[in-house]
Write a protein that holds these residues in place. Structure first.
Motif, PDB file in Angstrom:
ATOM      1  N   MET A  62       0.848  -1.177   0.000  1.00 16.49           N
ATOM      2  CA  MET A  62       0.000   0.000   0.000  1.00 16.49           C
ATOM      3  C   MET A  62       0.888   1.233   0.000  1.00 16.49           C
ATOM      4  N   SER A  63       0.557   2.225  -0.795  1.00  9.72           N
ATOM      5  CA  SER A  63       1.393   3.415  -0.876  1.00  9.72           C
ATOM      6  C   SER A  63       1.284   4.235   0.408  1.00  9.72           C
ATOM      7  N   THR A  64       2.312   5.045   0.637  1.00  7.25           N
ATOM      8  CA  THR A  64       2.352   5.856   1.844  1.00  7.25           C
ATOM      9  C   THR A  64       1.192   6.838   1.891  1.00  7.25           C
ATOM     10  N   SER A  65       0.853   7.442   0.748  1.00  7.30           N
ATOM     11  CA  SER A  65      -0.245   8.413   0.741  1.00  7.30           C
ATOM     12  C   SER A  65      -1.586   7.732   1.019  1.00  7.30           C
ATOM     13  N   LEU A  66      -1.772   6.508   0.543  1.00  8.16           N
ATOM     14  CA  LEU A  66      -3.006   5.775   0.810  1.00  8.16           C
ATOM     15  C   LEU A  66      -3.074   5.377   2.284  1.00  8.16           C
ATOM     16  N   GLN A  67      -1.943   4.990   2.846  1.00  9.94           N
ATOM     17  CA  GLN A  67      -1.890   4.666   4.269  1.00  9.94           C
ATOM     18  C   GLN A  67      -2.238   5.894   5.104  1.00  9.94           C
ATOM     19  N   SER A  68      -1.692   7.018   4.713  1.00  8.04           N
ATOM     20  CA  SER A  68      -1.951   8.268   5.424  1.00  8.04           C
ATOM     21  C   SER A  68      -3.428   8.637   5.344  1.00  8.04           C
ATOM     22  N   LEU A  69      -4.023   8.458   4.176  1.00  4.50           N
ATOM     23  CA  LEU A  69      -5.443   8.739   3.984  1.00  4.50           C
ATOM     24  C   LEU A  69      -6.293   7.830   4.872  1.00  4.50           C
ATOM     25  N   ASN A  70      -5.955   6.541   4.905  1.00  2.12           N
ATOM     26  CA  ASN A  70      -6.681   5.594   5.751  1.00  2.12           C
ATOM     27  C   ASN A  70      -6.531   5.947   7.226  1.00  2.12           C
ATOM     28  N   GLU A  71      -5.346   6.336   7.631  1.00  2.00           N
ATOM     29  CA  GLU A  71      -5.092   6.727   9.016  1.00  2.00           C
ATOM     30  C   GLU A  71      -5.922   7.950   9.387  1.00  2.00           C
ATOM     31  N   ASN A  72      -5.938   8.956   8.509  1.00  4.38           N
ATOM     32  CA  ASN A  72      -6.722  10.164   8.766  1.00  4.38           C
ATOM     33  C   ASN A  72      -8.209   9.856   8.867  1.00  4.38           C
ATOM     34  N   GLN A  73      -8.683   8.957   8.025  1.00  2.00           N
ATOM     35  CA  GLN A  73     -10.086   8.565   8.069  1.00  2.00           C
ATOM     36  C   GLN A  73     -10.394   7.858   9.387  1.00  2.00           C
ATOM     37  N   SER A  74      -9.513   6.972   9.815  1.00  4.25           N
ATOM     38  CA  SER A  74      -9.703   6.277  11.092  1.00  4.25           C
ATOM     39  C   SER A  74      -9.706   7.263  12.257  1.00  4.25           C
ATOM     40  N   ILE A  75      -8.833   8.237  12.218  1.00  3.40           N
ATOM     41  CA  ILE A  75      -8.776   9.249  13.277  1.00  3.40           C
ATOM     42  C   ILE A  75     -10.088  10.013  13.334  1.00  3.40           C
ATOM     43  N   GLN A  76     -10.603  10.409  12.171  1.00  4.98           N
ATOM     44  CA  GLN A  76     -11.882  11.132  12.128  1.00  4.98           C
ATOM     45  C   GLN A  76     -13.018  10.270  12.682  1.00  4.98           C
ATOM     46  N   GLU A  77     -13.062   9.012  12.277  1.00  7.20           N
ATOM     47  CA  GLU A  77     -14.116   8.108  12.753  1.00  7.20           C
ATOM     48  C   GLU A  77     -14.036   7.928  14.259  1.00  7.20           C
ATOM     49  N   TRP A  78     -12.830   7.740  14.777  1.00  4.05           N
ATOM     50  CA  TRP A  78     -12.691   7.530  16.204  1.00  4.05           C
ATOM     51  C   TRP A  78     -12.944   8.807  16.999  1.00  4.05           C
ATOM     52  N   ALA A  79     -12.597   9.942  16.458  1.00  2.52           N
ATOM     53  CA  ALA A  79     -12.905  11.206  17.132  1.00  2.52           C
ATOM     54  C   ALA A  79     -14.417  11.347  17.276  1.00  2.52           C
ATOM     55  N   THR A  80     -15.151  10.970  16.241  1.00  3.06           N
ATOM     56  CA  THR A  80     -16.615  11.012  16.291  1.00  3.06           C
ATOM     57  C   THR A  80     -17.142  10.022  17.317  1.00  3.06           C
ATOM     58  N   ARG A  81     -16.618   8.815  17.327  1.00  2.11           N
ATOM     59  CA  ARG A  81     -17.067   7.799  18.293  1.00  2.11           C
ATOM     60  C   ARG A  81     -16.807   8.250  19.727  1.00  2.11           C
ATOM     61  N   ILE A  82     -15.634   8.788  19.969  1.00  4.80           N
ATOM     62  CA  ILE A  82     -15.291   9.231  21.323  1.00  4.80           C
ATOM     63  C   ILE A  82     -16.224  10.351  21.763  1.00  4.80           C
TER      64      ILE A  82
END
Length: 114
Positions: free
Chosen positions: A1-21
């Motif tokens: 997986m490319s670094t930019s795609l990993q970064s995008l996935n990480e940012n999406q996970s952070i947003q989702e978890w911020a909402t959950r919290i």
């Protein structure tokens, strides 16, 4: 997986978890109860909460600079030539009446954080 795609996935996970919290904190339930209802382990919840806290904390402590030209001034200005005096910790900024509004806006935006 490319670094930019990993970064995008990480940012999406952070947003989702911020909402959950936020949802958990606003639910008036215990973390354990909310997590049980959502099918999430409390370990995972606290892992993401700590991760997001560290990100937010790092962002708050980023250093910002406002370029303000330094002009030698007399030891003291006559009171009618002083627009404001701002004290932040051990620093005092004397703002002359003839100050540029854009420079003042930058200065106060930086000082506001302290």
């Amino acid at each position: 997986m490319s670094t930019s795609l990993q970064s995008l996935n990480e940012n999406q996970s952070i947003q989702e978890w911020a909402t959950r919290i936020k949802e958990c904190r606003n639910s008036n339930m215990t973390v354990r109860g909310w997590c049980s209802e959502q099918g999430i382990s409390t370990h995972t919840f606290y892992y993401w909460q700590k991760k997001i806290f560290n990100i937010v904390s790092a962002q708050r402590h980023e250093t910002e600079f406002a370029e303000i030209p330094l002009v030698p001034s007399p030891v003291s200005l006559p009171s009618q030539d002083v627009l404001a005096k701002v004290r932040v910790n051990e620093f005092e900024v004397v703002v002359p009446s003839a100050s540029n509004i854009e420079e003042l806006a930058k200065l106060f935006a930086v000082l506001k954080k302290y």
